[in-house]
Motif scaffolding. Structure first.
Motif, mmCIF file in Angstrom:
data_model
loop_
_atom_site.group_PDB
_atom_site.id
_atom_site.type_symbol
_atom_site.label_atom_id
_atom_site.label_comp_id
_atom_site.label_asym_id
_atom_site.label_seq_id
_atom_site.Cartn_x
_atom_site.Cartn_y
_atom_site.Cartn_z
ATOM 1 N N ALA A 1 0.830 -1.203 0.000
ATOM 2 C CA ALA A 1 0.000 0.000 0.000
ATOM 3 C C ALA A 1 0.868 1.258 0.000
ATOM 4 N N THR A 2 1.987 1.206 0.720
ATOM 5 C CA THR A 2 2.902 2.351 0.741
ATOM 6 C C THR A 2 3.486 2.609 -0.637
ATOM 7 N N GLY B 1 1.464 3.278 -9.170
ATOM 8 C CA GLY B 1 0.426 3.460 -8.172
ATOM 9 C C GLY B 1 -0.849 2.707 -8.503
ATOM 10 N N ILE B 2 -1.264 2.753 -9.764
ATOM 11 C CA ILE B 2 -2.494 2.056 -10.170
ATOM 12 C C ILE B 2 -2.344 0.551 -10.031
ATOM 13 N N ALA C 1 2.129 1.834 -3.477
ATOM 14 C CA ALA C 1 1.061 2.332 -4.335
ATOM 15 C C ALA C 1 0.768 3.805 -4.079
ATOM 16 N N GLY C 2 0.973 4.256 -2.845
ATOM 17 C CA GLY C 2 0.707 5.644 -2.524
ATOM 18 C C GLY C 2 1.872 6.575 -2.777
ATOM 19 N N TYR D 1 -3.262 -4.533 -4.255
ATOM 20 C CA TYR D 1 -3.578 -4.460 -2.819
ATOM 21 C C TYR D 1 -5.053 -4.774 -2.561
ATOM 22 N N ASN D 2 -5.934 -4.162 -3.324
ATOM 23 C CA ASN D 2 -7.367 -4.394 -3.138
ATOM 24 C C ASN D 2 -7.741 -5.845 -3.425
ATOM 25 N N GLY E 1 -0.191 -1.103 -8.162
ATOM 26 C CA GLY E 1 -0.056 -1.444 -6.742
ATOM 27 C C GLY E 1 -1.382 -1.398 -6.013
ATOM 28 N N GLN E 2 -2.214 -0.397 -6.302
ATOM 29 C CA GLN E 2 -3.508 -0.285 -5.628
ATOM 30 C C GLN E 2 -4.446 -1.416 -6.023
ATOM 31 N N LEU E 3 -4.460 -1.759 -7.305
ATOM 32 C CA LEU E 3 -5.294 -2.878 -7.757
ATOM 33 C C LEU E 3 -4.866 -4.177 -7.099
#
Length: 221
Positions: A130-131, A185-186, A133-134, A192-193, A188-190
C-alpha cells in the motif's frame, strides 16, 4: 521550394522516435525510486498471490474429514489431519480441538486468537504494498514540479533567445515521472485491493467453520 521545405520539416520528426529506455533516461534521477518501488510492489503482489492461491483450496474436503473424525470421537486423527493440512483454518480447528471440554466461550476466544495470528501472517507485506502504491504517484508529481522548475529556469537563462529544445529536459522530467508514478500506483492499488478481498474471504471461511466446530463439540457432549 515547396519540396525542399517539406524535407526540412520532416527531418526533425524522424529524430523524435525514442525507445522506452530513452524515455526512462529523460525522466531523470527520480525514475530510480519509482523503479525501486515498482520492483518491491510486484514482488510482494506475486508472493502474496501465490501464497493466498494455495490457501483455502482444500477447506471443503478438509472439514468433511474433520466432521467424520469428530463423530467417531477420533481426536488424534483430527489433530493429525490439521497438522498435515497446515492451513490457517486447520491451525484454528486444531486449537479448538485441544480446548474441547472447556466452555464454548473460551473455545471461541482461543480459536479467534489463533485465527487473528494466522490472518496477520497472511497480511504480511500488504502495508508495504500500500505504501508503494501511494508513494510512487507522489514521487511522480514531485518530478512534475522539479521538471517545471527546470523548464522555467532554462527559460530565464535563455533570455530572449528561447528555443523549445532548451525546455525539453524539464518537460521530459515533468511528464515521464508522472506517468511512471501513476502506472506503479495504479497497479499497486489494484493488487492491494485484490489481495485484501482474498484475505477477507479466507477470514469469513475460518469464522464459519469455527462456529461449526464449536457446535459439533457441543452436540458431541
Amino acid at each position: 521550394m515547396v519540396y525542399t521545405t517539406f524535407i526540412i520539416l520532416a527531418t526533425p520528426a524522424a529524430d523524435t522516435d525514442m525507445s522506452l529506455w530513452g524515455m526512462v533516461v529523460k525522466g531523470g534521477w527520480l525514475m530510480i525510486p519509482i523503479f525501486i518501488l515498482s520492483i518491491i510492489a510486484i514482488y510482494i503482489a506475486c508472493e502474496r498471490y501465490w501464497l493466498l492461491r494455495k490457501t483455502g483450496i482444500n477447506d471443503a474436503t478438509f472439514m468433511q474429514k474433520i466432521r467424520e473424525y469428530i463423530q467417531n470421537n477420533n481426536t488424534k486423527a483430527v489433530l493429525a489431519e490439521c497438522e498435515a493440512e497446515g492451513s490457517p483454518l486447520a491451525k484454528t480447528i486444531a486449537k479448538g480441538i485441544t480446548m474441547q471440554g472447556e466452555i464454548p466461550s473460551e473455545i471461541r476466544q482461543a480459536m479467534e486468537d489463533t485465527a487473528n495470528y494466522e490472518v496477520a501472517l497472511l497480511e504480511r507485506g500488504l502495508p508495504t504494498l500500500a505504501t508503494c502504491a501511494g508513494v510512487a504517484p507522489m514521487i511522480g508529481f514531485l518530478g512534475t514540479v522539479v521538471g517545471m522548475v527546470q523548464a522555467f529556469y532554462d527559460m530565464a537563462m535563455a533570455g530572449s533567445n528561447i528555443d523549445i529544445t532548451l525546455l525539453s529536459r524539464g518537460i521530459y522530467t515533468a511528464m515521464i515521472t508522472t506517468v511512471a508514478g501513476l502506472i506503479v500506483g495504479i497497479i499497486g492499488q489494484l493488487a492491494y485491493n485484490f489481495l485484501v478481498a482474498r484475505i477477507d474471504k479466507i477470514v469469513l471461511t475460518i469464522e464459519h467453520h469455527s462456529s461449526e466446530l464449536i457446535d459439533l463439540l457441543h452436540l458431541k457432549k
